[in-house]
Enzyme design. Structure first.
Site, PDB file in Angstrom:
ATOM      1  N   GLY A 121      25.922  48.650 -12.228  1.00  0.00           N
ATOM      2  CA  GLY A 121      27.275  48.581 -10.883  1.00  0.00           C
ATOM      3  C   GLY A 121      27.148  49.743 -10.278  1.00  0.00           C
ATOM      4  O   GLY A 121      28.547  48.685  -9.430  1.00  0.00           O
ATOM      5  N   THR A 122      26.572  50.288  -9.364  1.00  0.00           N
ATOM      6  CA  THR A 122      26.527  51.038  -8.334  1.00  0.00           C
ATOM      7  C   THR A 122      26.435  49.512  -7.350  1.00  0.00           C
ATOM      8  O   THR A 122      27.570  49.953  -6.372  1.00  0.00           O
ATOM      9  CB  THR A 122      25.629  51.898  -7.821  1.00  0.00           C
ATOM     10  OG1 THR A 122      25.925  52.915  -8.979  1.00  0.00           O
ATOM     11  CG2 THR A 122      26.195  52.760  -6.428  1.00  0.00           C
TER      12      THR A 122
ATOM     13  N   GLN B 208      32.380  51.151 -17.461  1.00  0.00           N
ATOM     14  CA  GLN B 208      32.691  51.633 -18.498  1.00  0.00           C
ATOM     15  C   GLN B 208      33.933  50.933 -19.477  1.00  0.00           C
ATOM     16  O   GLN B 208      33.558  51.303 -21.183  1.00  0.00           O
ATOM     17  CB  GLN B 208      33.865  53.181 -18.454  1.00  0.00           C
ATOM     18  CG  GLN B 208      32.576  53.982 -18.070  1.00  0.00           C
ATOM     19  CD  GLN B 208      32.379  54.195 -18.446  1.00  0.00           C
ATOM     20  OE1 GLN B 208      31.383  54.224 -19.888  1.00  0.00           O
ATOM     21  NE2 GLN B 208      30.221  54.680 -17.568  1.00  0.00           N
TER      22      GLN B 208
ATOM     23  N   HIS C  90      23.646  48.819 -18.983  1.00  0.00           N
ATOM     24  CA  HIS C  90      23.231  49.737 -19.735  1.00  0.00           C
ATOM     25  C   HIS C  90      24.020  50.542 -20.243  1.00  0.00           C
ATOM     26  O   HIS C  90      23.793  51.096 -20.967  1.00  0.00           O
ATOM     27  CB  HIS C  90      22.122  50.700 -18.872  1.00  0.00           C
ATOM     28  CG  HIS C  90      22.568  51.581 -17.987  1.00  0.00           C
ATOM     29  ND1 HIS C  90      23.117  53.354 -18.041  1.00  0.00           N
ATOM     30  CD2 HIS C  90      23.924  51.224 -16.232  1.00  0.00           C
ATOM     31  CE1 HIS C  90      23.356  53.097 -17.187  1.00  0.00           C
ATOM     32  NE2 HIS C  90      24.186  52.735 -16.030  1.00  0.00           N
TER      33      HIS C  90
ATOM     34  N   THR D 146      14.201  38.082  -5.248  1.00  0.00           N
ATOM     35  CA  THR D 146      14.041  37.429  -6.533  1.00  0.00           C
ATOM     36  C   THR D 146      14.484  38.608  -7.356  1.00  0.00           C
ATOM     37  O   THR D 146      14.207  39.825  -7.515  1.00  0.00           O
ATOM     38  CB  THR D 146      13.037  37.244  -6.628  1.00  0.00           C
ATOM     39  OG1 THR D 146      11.884  36.696  -5.840  1.00  0.00           O
ATOM     40  CG2 THR D 146      11.521  36.987  -7.897  1.00  0.00           C
TER      41      THR D 146
ATOM     42  N   CYS E  38      26.178  62.202 -13.194  1.00  0.00           N
ATOM     43  CA  CYS E  38      26.278  61.882 -12.034  1.00  0.00           C
ATOM     44  C   CYS E  38      26.837  63.298 -10.965  1.00  0.00           C
ATOM     45  O   CYS E  38      25.715  63.782 -10.433  1.00  0.00           O
ATOM     46  CB  CYS E  38      27.021  60.621 -10.944  1.00  0.00           C
ATOM     47  SG  CYS E  38      27.035  59.015 -11.869  1.00  0.00           S
TER      48      CYS E  38
HETATM   49  N1  PLP Z   1      31.462  53.130 -12.484  1.00  0.00           N
HETATM   50  C1  PLP Z   1      31.563  53.541 -13.321  1.00  0.00           C
HETATM   51  C2  PLP Z   1      32.582  53.890 -13.726  1.00  0.00           C
HETATM   52  C3  PLP Z   1      30.110  53.943 -14.223  1.00  0.00           C
HETATM   53  O1  PLP Z   1      30.638  54.928 -15.163  1.00  0.00           O
HETATM   54  C4  PLP Z   1      28.538  53.728 -13.537  1.00  0.00           C
HETATM   55  C5  PLP Z   1      28.421  54.536 -14.090  1.00  0.00           C
HETATM   56  O2  PLP Z   1      28.244  55.982 -14.309  1.00  0.00           O
HETATM   57  C6  PLP Z   1      28.906  52.909 -12.252  1.00  0.00           C
HETATM   58  C7  PLP Z   1      30.238  52.192 -12.067  1.00  0.00           C
HETATM   59  C8  PLP Z   1      27.401  53.018 -12.356  1.00  0.00           C
HETATM   60  O3  PLP Z   1      27.104  52.060 -12.569  1.00  0.00           O
HETATM   61  P1  PLP Z   1      24.908  51.852 -12.744  1.00  0.00           P
HETATM   62  O4  PLP Z   1      24.898  53.087 -13.375  1.00  0.00           O
HETATM   63  O5  PLP Z   1      25.258  50.696 -13.279  1.00  0.00           O
HETATM   64  O6  PLP Z   1      24.669  51.833 -10.706  1.00  0.00           O
END
Ligand code: PLP
Length: 383
Positions: free
Chosen positions: A70-71, A177, A199, A235, A322
């Site tokens: 996600g990041t 989320q 995840h 890849t 985080c």
């Molecule tokens: N965006 C939100 C709202 C999240 O809660 C999170 C993870 O806690 C992320 C992005 C980041 O996703 P990832 O852990 O897959 O990098």
């Protein structure tokens, strides 16, 4: 005893997902770009997963760009759009995840004017403030999340999209989320770009996707062999992507029952928490994710409570995974107008489909015990 109530941080890998990943970790070793039989099989698996992820959010398979989580997808959306646009303003929400706030800060260093959209006391974005900011014509991109990771509060993304488009800007929405917990429809939402992460829906870590309208001009962050339609070189993490596909298919098939199950447990938990002396529910009057409850108890430090519950085998969090442990108050709660002392009292419980009524009873019992036995010196947090 071990009770896991921190699914918004990460949800356990579903064994059914692990089953479909196994062959791609050991045994099947084709590269999806290769023309031979193993390569073609890998390509087929990749495209099946793309179709499964697309189906979960009502997108077309060609609109799914797999990323390393996600990041990365949030970074790709913000930096990728801004790289191809004339410099102007970027608007992000005050309660966004650091995966959005981080790239916005980086873009500010490159000369973008970054503004943060405020929220009200329940954590809802201020649409009047949005209109005001959009009235100036140089807003290029707006990034506002669908569901908040701490409070679970849900934003009206469709109403936001209408405003953003009327001003000629693009909308990115972080739906990390929301997906797998509530119905998410990319097209109906009106967003041009949307972030997902495997995840959070019982898939593997380190894989996510950016869903994007193909009319968006996006510059890749990772240049390489042209994978993912030239938008994310490298890849592919095929085992992870196949797992993401399966997790998406399961979430789609089981969404209604999972949401009802989570909401039943969350409501029981909330009823119990409301009986605790000095409690305060955050975003309690707003529409929220069915699995999330964030609250605080007067005079109690959230981190301390997390550790006390941990001693009793119960895993929860004081806010975003985080940031927990940093000692900093939650930026989400401070944006909602809470003083640092109150924000530092927050405890987040996020449920998953594996949780039971017994888990809820156990956490309520543990909270009562901890609060009854609490030493007066922890009552350092004022309200
Ligand atoms: N965006 C939100 C709202 C999240 O809660 C999170 C993870 O806690 C992320 C992005 C980041 O996703 P990832 O852990 O897959 O990098």
């Amino acid at each position: 005893m071990s009770i896991y109530l921190d699914h918004n941080a990460t949800a356990p890998l579903d064994p059914r997902v692990l089953d479909v990943m196994q062959p791609w970790l050991a045994g099947a070793h084709g590269n999806p770009a290769s023309v031979h039989k193993p390569g073609r099989a890998a390509h087929e698996a990749l495209e099946q997963a793309r179709a499964q992820v697309a189906a979960l959010v009502g997108a077309k398979p060609a609109e799914v760009i797999f990323t390393g989580g996600g990041t990365e997808a949030d970074n790709l959306a913000l930096k990728g759009v801004c790289a191809g646009a004339p410099k102007g303003r970027l608007l992000v929400g005050a309660i966004e995840h650091s995966a959005v706030l981080g790239p916005a800060d980086a873009l500010a260093k490159l000369g973008w004017e970054v503004q943060r959209l405020p929220v009200d006391g329940e954590g809802l974005y201020d649409l009047a403030a949005l209109d005001k900011i959009l009235a100036k014509s140089d807003v290029r991109l707006v990034s506002l999340m669908l569901a908040n990771n701490e409070t679970g509060v849900l934003q009206d993304v469709t109403a936001i999209a209408e405003r953003v488009h009327a001003a000629g800007a693009l909308l990115h929405s972080d739906a990390v989320q929301a997906t797998g917990k509530i119905p998410v429809d990319f097209r109906a939402s009106g967003a041009d770009l949307m972030t997902l992460s495997a995840h959070k829906l019982n898939g593997p870590r380190g894989v996510g996707a950016l869903i994007m309208d193909r009319r968006v001009d996006l510059t890749p962050l990772v240049h390489g062999g042209g994978q993912e339609q030239g938008l994310r070189g490298g890849t592919e993490n095929l085992a992870g992507i196949v797992g993401f596909g399966k997790a998406a298919a399961l979430a789609k098939a089981e969404l209604t029952q999972r949401a009802a199950h989570a909401m039943g447990l969350r409501d029981a938990l909330e009823t119990g928490v409301r009986k605790l002396p000095g409690m305060r529910i955050f975003s309690g009057a707003a529409e929220r994710l069915p699995n999330t409850l964030q609250f605080g108890i007067e005079g109690i430090d959230g981190e301390w409570l997390v550790m006390e519950l941990d001693k009793r085998g119960i895993a929860v969090s004081s806010g975003s995974a985080c940031h927990s442990g940093s000692g900093e108050p939650s930026h989400v709660l401070t944006a909602m107008g809470y003083e640092a002392a109150i924000a530092k009292g927050a405890l987040r419980i996020s449920l998953g489909f594996g949780n039971t009524v017994q888990d809820v009873e156990a956490v309520l019992k543990a909270l009562q015990e901890i609060l009854t036995a609490r030493p007066t010196k922890v009552a350092a947090v004022g309200w």
